[in-house]
Design a protein around this motif. Structure first.
Motif, PDB file in Angstrom:
ATOM      1  N   ASP A  40       0.704  -1.297   0.050  1.00 28.29           N
ATOM      2  CA  ASP A  40       0.026  -0.149   0.078  1.00 28.29           C
ATOM      3  C   ASP A  40       0.878   1.097  -0.005  1.00 28.29           C
ATOM      4  O   ASP A  40       0.750   2.242  -0.822  1.00 28.29           O
ATOM      5  CB  ASP A  40      -0.964   0.161   1.060  1.00 28.29           C
ATOM      6  N   ARG A  41       1.712   1.145   0.862  1.00 30.22           N
ATOM      7  CA  ARG A  41       2.728   2.382   0.963  1.00 30.22           C
ATOM      8  C   ARG A  41       3.675   2.583  -0.313  1.00 30.22           C
ATOM      9  O   ARG A  41       3.771   3.599  -0.693  1.00 30.22           O
ATOM     10  CB  ARG A  41       3.680   2.294   2.208  1.00 30.22           C
ATOM     11  N   ASP A 100       1.371   4.150  -2.899  1.00 30.46           N
ATOM     12  CA  ASP A 100       1.134   5.620  -2.616  1.00 30.46           C
ATOM     13  C   ASP A 100       2.275   6.480  -2.896  1.00 30.46           C
ATOM     14  O   ASP A 100       2.020   7.553  -3.480  1.00 30.46           O
ATOM     15  CB  ASP A 100       0.582   5.853  -1.104  1.00 30.46           C
ATOM     16  N   THR A 101       3.534   5.885  -2.429  1.00 29.36           N
ATOM     17  CA  THR A 101       4.521   6.845  -2.612  1.00 29.36           C
ATOM     18  C   THR A 101       5.385   6.601  -4.090  1.00 29.36           C
ATOM     19  O   THR A 101       6.183   7.426  -4.518  1.00 29.36           O
ATOM     20  CB  THR A 101       5.757   6.548  -1.677  1.00 29.36           C
TER      21      THR A 101
END
Length: 450
Positions: free
Chosen positions: A84-85, A88-89
Motif C-alpha cells: 500500500d505504501r 502511494d509513494t
C-alpha cells in the motif's frame, strides 16, 4: 655482698634470656625471609602463566568461532502494508520496508541495539512492530478457530466464494485488525498430507493455502499448543509450521524440538518488549495422541507436568517487560474451573506471568485474578462449528506502566458465523460473565477492574 652477687647473677640470666629470644626471633625472621624470597617469584610466575593461558584460549575461541550467518531483518512488516505504501509513494517495496524498519528503530530506542542486530533477533525469536498509538500497545485475543473444509464453518465460506466475512462479521474483523497484535488458538494443522490419527474421534486439517485467511483477519500470532495440532501426524505437523512461516504468521507453543516448542515469542513495540508463551495441558496422559516435543522430535509444548512451563515463564520475565501466557486447559463444555486450572494458574502467576489467557473448553469461563494477575480461563469457540455458543475476545492496552485496560468484548457464534454483539445480547453475556466471575467488576462496555 651476697645481695650484690645475686643481683649480678639475675642480670646475667636476664641478659642471656633476652639475647636468646632475640636470636630465636632473628632465626624466625630469616626463615620468613627465605620463604618470601622463594614463594613471591613462584606466585608471580604461576599467575603470569595462567593469565597467558586464559588469553590464549579466548583468542583461539574467537578466531575459530563460526561466522554468524547472514539473515534478513526479522521485522513484522506485512506485505499489505508495504504494498500500500509503495503504491502511494511510488517507491520500490524494498525501499519502503527499509524505511519502516528505520521508523521502528527510532521509536524503540530502548531496544535500538537489539533492533540493529537482525541475526540476534532471529536467533531469539524477537519481532518488531509499529503501533497505531505511540503511547500504548493494543493486543486482542480470541479462542478456537477452524479452517477445515470438511466442517460446516468453512463450507459456508467456500459456498460464498471464499469470502471470510460470511463466517466472521466485518465489524469483528475490523476490531481484530485495529489491534497492534492479534492472537488466537489455531486448533488444527495446515497440510495436504498425512493420515488422521486412528484413536482420535475428531481430527482436523486445513489446506496450506488457508493461512491466507489469517492475514485477512489481521492475525499476527497463533498458538499451536493444543490437542489437535498433531491430528494428521508428524508430516502434517511439520507442514503446519512451514506453511505459517511462509505466510509470515508467527506461531508459539510448538516446534521441531523441545527447545523450539517452549521458547517464547517476543515483540518489541513502542519501546516495550512483550513475551508470549503458549502450552497445553491436554491430553492429560503420559503418552498422548498429540505428541509433546522432545529434545530430538517435533511436537507441542506440554505443561501437564508444569516444570518446563514455569522455567520458561521465569526466563521470559527476565527478558521482557510484560509476559502473556496462553494456556490450553480445562474440561470441555464445562463452565466451571477444574482442579488443574486452579492449581496451575497461581503457579504461572508466581513464575512471572502478567496476563493469562485460556482456551480448550469450547465455552466461556470466568475472568479471575490470581496474585494480582488477570486470568481469562476460557475464551471458548471463536469460529469453530455450527453450534450457537457465546464467545468473545479479550482486548488489553499496555503502556509504559504495564496493563492500562482490560476489556471483554462479547461475541456470538451462530449459524456458522461469529459476530460482535451490541444491545441486549451484549448485556446478556456481560451479565453471565459477571455472575461467573467473583472478585472482578465488569462495566457495561466490558471493561474489567479488580
Amino acid at each position: 655482698m651476697v645481695c650484690d652477687v645475686l643481683d649480678c647473677t639475675e642480670i646475667y640470666l636476664c641478659y642471656n634470656s633476652f639475647m636468646g629470644k632475640k636470636k630465636k626471633n632473628r632465626n624466625k625472621h630469616n626463615r620468613i625471609s627465605i620463604g618470601r624470597n622463594f614463594f613471591r617469584p613462584f606466585l608471580w610466575t604461576f599467575s603470569l602463566v595462567l593469565l597467558a593461558g586464559l588469553v590464549g584460549i579466548a583468542a583461539y575461541q574467537w578466531i575459530m568461532q563460526p561466522a554468524k550467518p547472514k539473515q534478513t531483518s526479522h521485522f513484522q512488516v506485512t506485505r499489505e502494508e508495504i504494498g500500500d505504501r509503495a503504491e502511494d509513494t511510488g517507491e520500490a517495496e524494498e525501499t519502503v520496508q527499509q524505511e519502516q524498519i528505520e521508523e521502528i528503530i527510532s521509536v524503540n530506542n530502548k531496544y535500538e541495539e537489539v533492533l540493529n542486530d537482525p541475526a540476534y533477533m532471529v536467533e531469539n525469536n524477537i519481532y518488531a512492530k509499529d503501533a497505531a498509538d505511540p503511547g500504548q500497545v493494543t493486543i486482542t485475543f480470541a479462542g478456537d478457530i477452524l479452517f477445515d473444509e470438511s466442517y460446516a464453518v468453512m463450507s459456508r465460506v467456500r459456498q460464498n466464494g471464499g469470502d471470510i466475512t460470511t463466517g466472521i462479521s466485518q465489524e469483528l474483523i475490523d476490531e481484530m485488525k485495529s489491534a497492534d497484535i492479534m492472537m488466537l488458538n489455531n486448533e488444527f494443522p495446515y497440510s495436504d498430507r498425512g493420515e488422521p490419527l486412528e484413536e482420535k474421534q475428531f481430527t482436523f486439517r486445513a489446506r496450506t493455502a488457508s493461512t491466507s485467511y489469517l492475514e485477512d483477519l489481521g492475525v499476527d500470532l497463533v498458538s499451536l499448543a493444543n490437542n489437535h495440532a498433531y491430528d494428521y501426524g508428524e508430516t502434517a505437523f511439520l507442514d503446519t509450521m512451514s506453511a505459517l512461516e511462509e505466510a509470515g504468521i508467527t506461531y508459539v507453543g510448538a516446534g521441531r524440538n523441545l527447545q523450539e516448542a517452549r521458547r517464547p515469542v517476543y515483540y518489541i513495540i513502542n519501546n516495550m518488549k512483550i513475551a508470549f508463551v503458549a502450552a497445553t495441558q491436554i491430553e492429560r496422559l503420559d503418552h498422548p495422541d498429540t505428541r509433546g516435543a522432545t529434545e530430538t522430535s517435533a511436537g507441542v509444548f506440554r505443561c501437564w507436568n508444569g516444570d518446563n512451563l514455569l522455567e520458561t515463564v521465569r526466563e521470559a520475565k527476565e527478558n521482557s517487560d510484560f509476559v502473556i501466557v496462553f494456556l490450553h486447559w480445562g474440561t470441555e463444555n464445562v463452565t466451571e474451573l477444574d482442579w488443574a486450572q486452579e492449581k496451575q494458574a497461581p503457579e504461572v502467576a508466581a513464575a512471572g506471568a502478567d496476563l493469562i489467557i485460556g482456551a480448550h473448553p469450547h465455552c466461556l469461563q470466568q475472568i479471575g485474578v490470581v496474585q494480582g494477575v488477570p486470568v481469562m480461563y476460557s475464551l471458548g469457540n471463536f469460529w469453530f462449528n455450527s453450534k450457537t455458543v457465546d464467545t468473545g475476545m479479550v482486548k488489553v492496552v499496555l503502556d509504559e506502566n504495564g496493563l492500562k485496560s482490560y476489556q471483554f468484548l462479547p461475541c456470538l457464534q451462530s449459524g456458522c458465523r461469529t459476530t460482535l454483539l451490541q444491545g441486549e445480547e451484549k448485556k446478556r453475556i456481560l451479565d453471565e460473565m459477571r455472575n461467573m466471575s467473583p472478585g472482578v467488576r465488569i462495566d457495561d462496555d466490558g471493561y474489567v477492574s479488580w
